[in-house]
Scaffold this motif. Structure first.
Motif, PDB file in Angstrom:
ATOM      1  N   LEU A 135     -50.982   3.135-110.956  1.00 30.35           N
ATOM      2  CA  LEU A 135     -50.158   4.347-111.070  1.00 30.35           C
ATOM      3  C   LEU A 135     -48.666   4.019-111.056  1.00 30.35           C
ATOM      4  O   LEU A 135     -47.903   4.521-111.868  1.00 30.35           O
ATOM      5  N   LEU A 136     -48.288   3.115-110.117  1.00 23.52           N
ATOM      6  CA  LEU A 136     -46.857   2.851-109.905  1.00 23.52           C
ATOM      7  C   LEU A 136     -46.264   1.896-110.948  1.00 23.52           C
ATOM      8  O   LEU A 136     -45.109   2.041-111.344  1.00 23.52           O
ATOM      9  N   LEU A 159     -47.929   0.800-113.921  1.00 18.14           N
ATOM     10  CA  LEU A 159     -48.390   0.876-115.307  1.00 18.14           C
ATOM     11  C   LEU A 159     -48.337   2.306-115.849  1.00 18.14           C
ATOM     12  O   LEU A 159     -47.563   2.586-116.763  1.00 18.14           O
ATOM     13  N   ALA A 160     -49.129   3.197-115.266  1.00 17.33           N
ATOM     14  CA  ALA A 160     -49.215   4.554-115.814  1.00 17.33           C
ATOM     15  C   ALA A 160     -47.865   5.274-115.726  1.00 17.33           C
ATOM     16  O   ALA A 160     -47.374   5.803-116.728  1.00 17.33           O
ATOM     17  N   GLY A 161     -47.268   5.259-114.543  1.00 14.76           N
ATOM     18  CA  GLY A 161     -45.965   5.907-114.354  1.00 14.76           C
ATOM     19  C   GLY A 161     -44.921   5.347-115.306  1.00 14.76           C
ATOM     20  O   GLY A 161     -44.321   6.096-116.093  1.00 14.76           O
ATOM     21  N   PRO A 162     -44.705   4.021-115.274  1.00 14.63           N
ATOM     22  CA  PRO A 162     -43.738   3.428-116.207  1.00 14.63           C
ATOM     23  C   PRO A 162     -44.032   3.731-117.673  1.00 14.63           C
ATOM     24  O   PRO A 162     -43.109   3.943-118.458  1.00 14.63           O
ATOM     25  N   MET A 163     -45.332   3.771-118.052  1.00 19.17           N
ATOM     26  CA  MET A 163     -45.641   4.054-119.457  1.00 19.17           C
ATOM     27  C   MET A 163     -45.162   5.445-119.843  1.00 19.17           C
ATOM     28  O   MET A 163     -44.556   5.638-120.896  1.00 19.17           O
ATOM     29  N   PRO A 173     -45.485  -7.491-107.394  1.00 16.63           N
ATOM     30  CA  PRO A 173     -46.548  -6.914-108.234  1.00 16.63           C
ATOM     31  C   PRO A 173     -47.877  -7.663-108.143  1.00 16.63           C
ATOM     32  O   PRO A 173     -48.931  -7.074-108.358  1.00 16.63           O
ATOM     33  N   ASN A 174     -47.840  -8.949-107.799  1.00 15.79           N
ATOM     34  CA  ASN A 174     -49.084  -9.701-107.661  1.00 15.79           C
ATOM     35  C   ASN A 174     -49.953  -9.175-106.525  1.00 15.79           C
ATOM     36  O   ASN A 174     -51.160  -9.395-106.509  1.00 15.79           O
ATOM     37  N   PHE A 175     -49.325  -8.488-105.562  1.00 17.68           N
ATOM     38  CA  PHE A 175     -50.082  -7.966-104.429  1.00 17.68           C
ATOM     39  C   PHE A 175     -50.785  -6.648-104.774  1.00 17.68           C
ATOM     40  O   PHE A 175     -51.348  -5.998-103.898  1.00 17.68           O
ATOM     41  N   PHE A 176     -50.738  -6.257-106.048  1.00 16.69           N
ATOM     42  CA  PHE A 176     -51.553  -5.139-106.519  1.00 16.69           C
ATOM     43  C   PHE A 176     -52.719  -5.659-107.358  1.00 16.69           C
ATOM     44  O   PHE A 176     -53.444  -4.882-107.961  1.00 16.69           O
ATOM     45  N   GLY A 177     -52.894  -6.960-107.402  1.00 16.01           N
ATOM     46  CA  GLY A 177     -53.985  -7.561-108.167  1.00 16.01           C
ATOM     47  C   GLY A 177     -53.667  -7.611-109.653  1.00 16.01           C
ATOM     48  O   GLY A 177     -52.769  -6.925-110.127  1.00 16.01           O
ATOM     49  N   GLY A 178     -54.415  -8.449-110.378  1.00 13.45           N
ATOM     50  CA  GLY A 178     -54.241  -8.548-111.830  1.00 13.45           C
ATOM     51  C   GLY A 178     -55.563  -8.214-112.502  1.00 13.45           C
ATOM     52  O   GLY A 178     -56.614  -8.663-112.053  1.00 13.45           O
ATOM     53  N   ILE A 217     -61.077   2.729-100.855  1.00 18.75           N
ATOM     54  CA  ILE A 217     -60.155   2.007 -99.964  1.00 18.75           C
ATOM     55  C   ILE A 217     -59.940   0.585-100.500  1.00 18.75           C
ATOM     56  O   ILE A 217     -58.818   0.090-100.587  1.00 18.75           O
ATOM     57  N   ILE A 218     -61.044  -0.048-100.878  1.00 17.60           N
ATOM     58  CA  ILE A 218     -60.954  -1.458-101.279  1.00 17.60           C
ATOM     59  C   ILE A 218     -60.183  -1.628-102.592  1.00 17.60           C
ATOM     60  O   ILE A 218     -59.392  -2.561-102.738  1.00 17.60           O
ATOM     61  N   ILE A 219     -60.420  -0.719-103.535  1.00 21.08           N
ATOM     62  CA  ILE A 219     -59.703  -0.908-104.808  1.00 21.08           C
ATOM     63  C   ILE A 219     -58.308  -0.288-104.775  1.00 21.08           C
ATOM     64  O   ILE A 219     -57.579  -0.352-105.767  1.00 21.08           O
ATOM     65  N   SER A 220     -57.923   0.325-103.637  1.00 23.64           N
ATOM     66  CA  SER A 220     -56.645   1.050-103.599  1.00 23.64           C
ATOM     67  C   SER A 220     -55.427   0.204-104.001  1.00 23.64           C
ATOM     68  O   SER A 220     -54.543   0.734-104.680  1.00 23.64           O
ATOM     69  N   PRO A 221     -55.351  -1.087-103.646  1.00 19.67           N
ATOM     70  CA  PRO A 221     -54.162  -1.831-104.096  1.00 19.67           C
ATOM     71  C   PRO A 221     -54.017  -1.789-105.617  1.00 19.67           C
ATOM     72  O   PRO A 221     -52.932  -1.531-106.140  1.00 19.67           O
ATOM     73  N   TRP A 222     -55.144  -2.018-106.305  1.00 17.44           N
ATOM     74  CA  TRP A 222     -55.086  -2.008-107.764  1.00 17.44           C
ATOM     75  C   TRP A 222     -54.766  -0.617-108.289  1.00 17.44           C
ATOM     76  O   TRP A 222     -53.957  -0.449-109.211  1.00 17.44           O
ATOM     77  N   LEU A 223     -55.394   0.410-107.663  1.00 25.17           N
ATOM     78  CA  LEU A 223     -55.199   1.784-108.104  1.00 25.17           C
ATOM     79  C   LEU A 223     -53.737   2.199-107.940  1.00 25.17           C
ATOM     80  O   LEU A 223     -53.151   2.825-108.832  1.00 25.17           O
ATOM     81  N   ILE A 224     -53.139   1.833-106.797  1.00 20.80           N
ATOM     82  CA  ILE A 224     -51.725   2.156-106.564  1.00 20.80           C
ATOM     83  C   ILE A 224     -50.862   1.431-107.593  1.00 20.80           C
ATOM     84  O   ILE A 224     -49.952   2.004-108.188  1.00 20.80           O
TER      85      ILE A 224
END
Lengths: 285, 323
Positions: free
Chosen positions: B48-49, B51-55, A148-153, B38-45
């Motif tokens: 969704l995967l 935080l939002a989905g689990p919530m 999960p850290n590889f999605f940033g915090g 593209i750059i923010i995609s890691p955070w965006l994914i």
């Protein structure tokens, strides 16, 4: 407040601070004292604040205990910490670069969402995430703790973004003129310049993961895979109702859990105070 | 609608101009947008995967009975109804969490302000005190809990030995249902240093001119503190307060560890997250535990909103002066 302080006021200030200082440091002293106590003192539970015994051998014994492999647990902790730091530093700075330097429709809303996610209690996602990692077959591995850290915090992204927005945009512009692409600009220009804040993020990530307790407890499942923080708890557990744990060795392990935090704090406090305070005050305004 | 065809069919010379000027500009902007995503995609994914989905899934689970092995079965509001009508332990968990939070947060506020006030005096050696007071905050809660068992030990414990110096017969802190929460509050107050550091930074940011002007007007030290320092610090106090409330409501590690000891008065110490943990990971009641998580979410949300709404009455922002 550059006010002149009278002698009486100075003395009373020092007296109060000294009392607070002693109260604050006493538990540290007690931790050292118990960790150096002999087994007979441990069984009788007659510990004193100031050490009366100096069984430095306890530290060697804790590593050679037949029930718990402290060395292994320290390595487990280091592994979790290292993986998390790499993920957080690289990905959080990259995402922060996107928020600081690029414009796009929806960006402001996404930034507000980013800030909002910091307020969501982890408890809400604990169970579905557990179910997710279970279905991925990740239980009993370190993946749920590191990946999960590889999605940033969110907090780290926010801190680094604040830092990048203060860097002059001319640097990027000049590189863009020379035909450097967005990723090249990040890697060759931005990333080296944000060292102070990435060091702070690395330290904060270390502190969080080194003391982490709940998630390792549920994801790792095997006692020998646990990080040091969980192992210390296990050592303090009594196997039968009447038995007492070896508190001196438990305290040796607690010392080993605490010392790296203190060392990192002493070397990193400059970075962390600055980051925390700029992050905190930015959150205030 | 009627105007649309006209816009989509610009005159010939306009199209040329667009291609040369605005057209290129637009594509540069679009390129920038694509790069942003593209750059923010890691955070965006991750959003969704993880935080939002689990919530969303968690909301669904809270209306089900799920033991982790069979498929979740829909039971409507049953979990929530049971929590508030038939579950005594949850009642204890709520009460304990609130009592702890209402004791800890104000005490932290007063103590941190007092310490920051002392540390802010221009005297030599303040840096050493500041560092010492911050240190406990970096100690992992697991280690803190281990040491504080001996601070709170009934007879030979540090605290009761200290109280005995004044002829006070201290309670059996962690074993006594009436005192165990006070003990937890004391343990948490050991880490007051993090609030102190924020307050100190805030104090150092107060313009000296304010104090100088006040001195010329003959203000006493008492006035200076309550009329200048405190209002100017109110945003920091507000920030500390929100952070402390959110953290206190989510107390887990120390309660979980102490509760594993059979001598601990369980009903007097159990809190919301430890109870959620027990339900989810000891009793495999995943649906029930999800309902607890959402009750906690609503409590945290309500508290935060309440503090934010009240803040306009007592938090003073410097930017307000300019109005």
């Amino acid at each position: 407040m550059n006010r002149r302080v009278s002698l009486a006021e100075a003395l009373s200030t020092y007296a109060i601070l000294l009392a607070i200082g002693v109260a604050v440091l006493a538990p540290f002293l007690l931790m050292i004292s118990v960790s150096l106590a002999s087994d007979s003192t441990t069984v009788k539970m007659t510990f004193t604040l100031l050490p009366r015994e100096f069984e430095f051998n306890n530290y060697a014994r804790a590593f050679n205990s037949p029930t718990i492999d402290l060395g292994r647990h320290i390595l487990n902790s280091l592994f979790i910490v290292a993986g998390s730091i790499i993920g957080q530093v690289l990905v959080s700075s990259f995402v922060a670069y996107g928020f600081a330097r690029f414009n796009a429709p929806g960006k402001n809303v996404l930034f507000l969402i980013l800030l909002g996610t910091m307020m969501i209690p982890g408890a809400v996602t604990l169970i579905p995430q557990f179910a997710l990692y279970r279905s991925l077959g990740w239980l009993g591995t370190y993946a749920p703790l590191i990946v999960p850290n590889f999605f940033g915090g969110a907090f780290n992204i926010f801190l680094i973004r604040q830092f990048i927005t203060r860097l002059p945009a001319e640097l990027d512009e000049a590189a863009k003129m020379d035909g450097v692409g967005p990723i090249g600009i990040f890697w060759h220009i931005i990333f080296p310049l944000i060292r102070p804040i990435t060091v702070a993020v690395a330290i904060l990530t270390f502190q969080f993961n080194w003391s982490w307790f709940l998630e390792p407890l549920i994801y790792l499942q095997d006692a020998e895979k646990m990080p040091l923080a969980v192992a210390v708890r296990t050592m303090s557990a009594t196997t039968s109702a009447g038995a007492t744990p070896m508190w001196n060795l438990v305290m040796v392990a607690s010392m080993l859990l605490t010392l790296p935090m203190l060392i990192v704090f002493f070397f990193g406090q400059k970075y962390v105070f600055e980051a925390n305070i700029s992050g905190g005050s930015a959150a205030i305004k | 609608m009627a105007a649309a065809p006209d816009e989509s069919l610009p005159l010939a010379h306009e199209t040329k101009a667009l291609r040369r000027g605005r057209g290129k500009f637009l594509s540069a902007r679009r390129r920038e947008s694509i790069w942003f995503y593209i750059i923010i995609s890691p955070w965006l994914i991750g959003l969704l995967l993880l935080l939002a989905g689990p919530m969303l899934y968690s909301i669904y689970l809270s209306f089900t009975d799920w033991n982790l092995f069979d498929a979740p079965s829909w039971i409507g509001l049953d979990n929530y109804i049971r929590l508030f009508t038939r579950d005594r332990t949850f009642g204890y968990a709520l009460t304990n969490t609130f009592v702890y939070t209402f004791l800890y947060v104000p005490l932290n506020m007063v103590l941190s302000l007092a310490i920051a006030y002392l540390l802010n005096k221009s005297l030599p050696g303040m840096r050493i005190f500041r560092t010492a007071i911050y240190l406990p905050y970096v100690v992992p809660v697991v280690a803190t809990t281990m040491v504080f068992r001996w601070v709170f030990a009934p007879e030979s414990g540090l605290l009761n030995s200290f109280l005995a110096l004044f002829g006070i017969d201290g309670p059996a802190w962690l074993l006594n249902p009436g005192w165990v929460k006070i003990a937890l509050v004391i343990m948490s107050l050991w880490g007051v240093g993090s609030s102190v550091v924020f307050l100190l930074a805030g104090m150092q940011g107060i313009p000296v001119e304010l104090y100088e002007a006040a001195s010329i007007d003959g203000a006493t030290e008492h006035h200076r503190f309550f009329r200048i320092t405190l209002p100017m610090l109110s945003p920091v106090i507000f920030f500390n307060m929100i952070m402390n409330i959110i953290a206190s409501l989510q107390t887990f590690t120390q309660v979980y560890i102490l509760n594993l000891d059979p001598n601990t008065p369980s009903n007097a110490i159990i809190m919301i997250i430890p109870y959620l943990f027990d339900n989810a990971f000891r009793f495999n009641k995943m649906g029930y535990a999800s309902a607890i998580a959402w009750v906690l979410f609503i409590i945290i949300f309500a508290f935060t909103l309440l503090v934010i709404r009240s803040s306009s009455a007592w938090v003073f922002y410097e930017s307000e002066m300019k109005r």
